[in-house]
Write a protein that holds these residues in place. Structure first.
Motif, PDB file in Angstrom:
ATOM      1  N   ARG A 108      39.961  61.014  38.657  1.00  0.00           N
ATOM      2  CA  ARG A 108      40.886  60.092  37.933  1.00  0.00           C
ATOM      3  C   ARG A 108      41.314  59.140  38.806  1.00  0.00           C
ATOM      4  N   LEU A 120      49.222  61.431  40.522  1.00  0.00           N
ATOM      5  CA  LEU A 120      48.036  62.256  39.777  1.00  0.00           C
ATOM      6  C   LEU A 120      47.902  63.509  40.097  1.00  0.00           C
ATOM      7  N   LEU A 138      58.474  50.400  37.321  1.00  0.00           N
ATOM      8  CA  LEU A 138      57.237  50.095  36.493  1.00  0.00           C
ATOM      9  C   LEU A 138      56.407  50.832  37.256  1.00  0.00           C
ATOM     10  N   GLU A 139      56.303  50.821  38.526  1.00  0.00           N
ATOM     11  CA  GLU A 139      55.213  51.555  39.218  1.00  0.00           C
ATOM     12  C   GLU A 139      55.211  52.975  38.866  1.00  0.00           C
ATOM     13  N   ALA A 160      48.961  57.049  34.727  1.00  0.00           N
ATOM     14  CA  ALA A 160      47.353  57.493  35.024  1.00  0.00           C
ATOM     15  C   ALA A 160      47.431  58.747  35.027  1.00  0.00           C
ATOM     16  N   ALA A 161      48.521  59.641  35.512  1.00  0.00           N
ATOM     17  CA  ALA A 161      48.316  61.088  35.473  1.00  0.00           C
ATOM     18  C   ALA A 161      48.170  61.619  34.104  1.00  0.00           C
ATOM     19  N   GLY A 162      48.312  60.863  32.994  1.00  0.00           N
ATOM     20  CA  GLY A 162      47.910  61.488  31.823  1.00  0.00           C
ATOM     21  C   GLY A 162      48.894  62.245  31.005  1.00  0.00           C
ATOM     22  N   GLN A 170      49.918  46.828  42.142  1.00  0.00           N
ATOM     23  CA  GLN A 170      51.163  47.526  42.563  1.00  0.00           C
ATOM     24  C   GLN A 170      51.295  47.193  44.042  1.00  0.00           C
ATOM     25  N   GLU A 198      53.542  53.394  35.614  1.00  0.00           N
ATOM     26  CA  GLU A 198      52.158  53.184  35.543  1.00  0.00           C
ATOM     27  C   GLU A 198      51.530  54.592  36.089  1.00  0.00           C
ATOM     28  N   ASN A 199      52.118  55.078  37.169  1.00  0.00           N
ATOM     29  CA  ASN A 199      51.500  56.049  37.749  1.00  0.00           C
ATOM     30  C   ASN A 199      51.501  57.430  36.941  1.00  0.00           C
ATOM     31  N   MET A 214      45.165  49.129  38.613  1.00  0.00           N
ATOM     32  CA  MET A 214      46.651  49.314  38.845  1.00  0.00           C
ATOM     33  C   MET A 214      47.272  49.319  40.348  1.00  0.00           C
TER      34      MET A 214
END
Lengths: 327, 384
Positions: A46, A293, B96-97, B104-106, A59, B100-101, A55
């Protein structure tokens, strides 16, 4: 004539690095590659998805640009704690101009004027009044915060959408990033501006005794820092759309961390290199993104980042110079 | 030697990172249909949601309030078998970061405890179809309100009635006979709950003075940071300590209640503080603190709004949820310890069975207003 001789000698001395030092310089880069590989595996791929990479670029853009510019003054041993406050003030004024004129060029010009003037002010105080740049930057930081607080009567200010849509495009950011890096690379590694600022970080007295006008090169370094901060600030507003008193609040710390994480000494010197802020800034965001993540909680992220920082310091940095002459 | 230490640290890091990796992280993307989320009742009647992954953004990990909020949300997520990732971020850029993160991690939904930068992150959430609940911070700016106005993923913003909080503190001080009041004024000008409390304080005092022949004299000051009570109180006592009757702080600042400072105030200057979590033992030991306290309803309300949405039973709200929690004062260490025992010391104040009954906005409001001091003390605060 004297200047030419000194520059040639500086270039020669720069070329004489042993294998051990070269390896130490590679450690941050290896660390970055290692982090990318680790997070790619740990997140089942991912991390490497195109969306995530795009992204990460958006950033880290502001930090990379700011850190690239700041490297010029870090190289001669100055620390600038006014970065965040100056950036905030420039963002506020740029937004005000944008709201009044709806003109992106004028808005950017405002950022440029504020950031360059602020940088030169610190530079002039440091060079001409012979005051250390740290207290000068600290004072300027307070002044900028005060002005910003007064200007933000409504608490925050918004950048017009039309300007954001025109400026905040991935291809524009990539072009700006590449051009900025190439220009900084040439200036820092292949011109007198970079060489002399690095030499001043090693031993300013020696450089002065070589007949070099150190003030001139410091002021050039501050100007470059100002221009880069202006670019970063303008893109910051376009990314976030809103400016308030927390805008850019930790920027100076982030820049400092990026520079050190990239393997450059906070005291500058001949071993400073322009790749350090780039690698450090990207590593910072790779870690933030990768840990999230992976689903690692913020409590542990701070801990892990601290350990990684310590590892870099232990592996990269050698004992500080104690003698009167540079290494 | 340095390299050996570095290698040991690196090895430890790798081991701990492997331990932190989640077995569910490679899997699910955000569900596009809330109703499609698995909420199969298990054999004992519990709802299991092991596929759900939520994110929580708090503004700091060094302040009692956000840490408490994150930990309480974590406890509720654990109860329901939901994975929660906590991220610390402050300011519009970092928020915002973080959003976004987390996207991205779902994650399937996000709890956020600050409205700063809503203009930039709300369109992103809307585009990705990921819901958000805003707790402990209201969107009050014109541009922020425009950003959430038609956003279907903005499930609600929860706040206490800040006007009531501030009014209660002032009236309590007035009733005790105070006329010279030190005011710990939040330093920030960003529109948020603290900014509102500051504005309300000044409005209420002005109104009171207009009706009572300028009976109150306010000495306004601020610490070095928003929650720096110690910095504020030191300078306030040094400059006005001989005339002050009390100090009112609308920030929490629990971690900066220094025993020595409080000892100096003991018997001379009372302290009225608004707080939502930490109980500040040192302040009670000095018999100085008269605490206005509003309970733990934030986290429970946030969680249930999100949970009900993701399990296909969204609460009908207009997006603005002001919980009217019953204010109460605790002015002794004994009561503080009892309250901790009955309410705060547990992993989370509300049990799972109780939370599952919160299936409407009316029940949510009833939960908040039921948490009175008396009911918490006798353990009947969940009887609604």
């Amino acid at each position: 004539m004297k200047n030419n001789v000194s520059t040639v000698e500086l270039k020669k001395s720069k070329g004489k690095s042993d294998g051990k030092h070269d390896l130490a310089r590679l450690i941050p880069f290896i660390g970055l590659i290692g982090s990318i590989v680790f997070f790619s595996i740990a997140t089942g791929g991912r991390f490497l998805q195109a969306d995530n990479i795009t992204m990460l670029l958006s950033q880290s853009f502001v930090l990379i640009i700011t850190a690239l510019g700041s490297t010029f003054i870090y190289a001669h041993g100055a620390i600038d704690v006014s970065l965040g406050s100056v950036s905030m003030l420039s963002c506020i004024l740029a937004c005000m101009v944008a709201q009044t004129t709806n003109n992106g060029v004028l808005s950017f010009a405002t950022c440029l004027v504020v950031c360059v003037l602020a940088a030169l002010l610190i530079g002039v105080i440091a060079c001409k009044l012979n005051i250390r740049p740290f207290p000068a930057a600290l004072s300027l930081s307070f002044i900028c915060q005060g002005i910003s607080g007064e200007l933000l009567t409504t608490g925050q200010i918004i950048m017009p959408k039309a300007i954001i849509e025109a400026v905040y495009q991935p291809w524009i950011m990539i072009v700006v990033l590449v051009v900025s890096f190439v220009v900084c690379y040439i200036l820092f590694e292949h011109t007198k501006v970079g060489h002399i600022n690095k030499a001043m970080g090693g031993n300013e007295t020696t450089v002065k005794l070589s007949g070099i006008n150190t003030d001139k090169y410091k002021l050039i370094a501050y100007t470059i820092r100002g221009v880069m901060l202006a670019i970063a600030s303008f893109f910051l507003i376009c990314r976030v759309a809103v400016v308030n008193t927390s805008t850019s609040s930790g920027l100076h710390i982030d820049v400092m961390l990026a520079v050190v994480l990239g393997g450059m000494s906070i005291r500058g010197g001949p071993k400073s290199n322009i790749f350090a802020p780039l690698i450090g800034a990207i590593t910072t965001y790779v870690l933030n993104n990768g840990f999230i993540l992976m689903g690692v909680d913020a409590y542990y992220v701070q801990f892990f980042k601290g350990i990684i920082f310590l590892i870099v310091i232990l592996l990269v940095f050698e004992k500080e110079r104690s003698g009167p002459l540079p290494d | 030697m340095k390299k050996i230490v570095a290698l040991i640290l690196a090895s430890l890091l790798m081991i701990q990172l492997c331990a932190c990796g989640s077995p569910t992280m490679t899997g699910s993307a955000a569900p596009s249909d809330p109703a499609a989320v698995s909420s199969e009742p298990s054999g004992n009647g519990e709802v299991m949601n092991s596929d759900l992954h939520l994110g929580c953004i708090v503004f700091s990990l060094s302040d009692a309030v956000p840490v408490y909020q994150a930990k309480t949300l974590q406890a509720y997520c654990d109860m329901f078998g939901i994975k929660l990732t906590v991220v610390a971020a402050s300011g519009a850029e970092e928020n915002l970061e973080a959003v976004e993160n987390l996207l991205a991690a779902g994650v399937d939904g996000i709890f956020i405890h600050t409205s700063t930068g809503v203009e930039s992150w709300m369109p992103l959430l809307e585009e990705r179809g990921v819901p958000i609940v805003l707790g402990n911070g209201l969107v009050t700016s014109e541009s922020g309100l425009a950003a959430i106005e038609n956003a279907s993923m903005f499930l609600g913003q929860i706040n206490y009635d800040d006007y009531a909080v501030v009014e209660t503190l002032i009236m309590a001080a007035v009733e005790s006979g105070a006329t010279n009041i030190g005011f710990n004024s939040p330093s920030q000008v960003t529109p948020n709950s603290l900014g509102d409390r500051k504005r309300f304080f000044l409005e209420i005092v002005e109104k009171y003075n207009a009706e009572n022949n300028n009976a109150l004299t306010i000495y306004e000051g601020t610490g070095n940071a928003t929650y720096d009570f110690a910095g504020f109180a030191s300078s306030m006592i040094a400059s006005h300590g001989n005339i002050l009757d009390c100090i009112i702080t609308v920030t929490t600042g629990d971690s900066t209640y220094q025993p020595l400072l409080l000892a100096e105030m003991e018997g001379k200057i009372d302290l009225y503080a608004a707080t939502v979590t930490d109980m500040a033992s040192a302040a009670f030991e000095s018999n100085t603190l008269k605490l206005y306290c509003a309970g733990c309803e934030y986290a429970a309300a946030e969680f249930m709004i999100m949970y009900n949405y993701l399990t296909g039973n969204p609460l009908k709200t207009d997006g603005y949820i002001t919980l009217t929690a019953a204010p109460f004062f605790i002015d002794s260490l004994e009561n503080q310890l009892l309250l901790e025992e009955n309410y705060y010391a547990k992993d989370a104040p509300y049990p799972k069975e109780f939370l599952l009954t919160i299936d409407s906005l009316e029940r949510l409001e009833a939960m908040a207003s039921a948490a009175t001091f008396e009911r918490i003390m006798d353990g009947t605060f969940t009887d609604i």
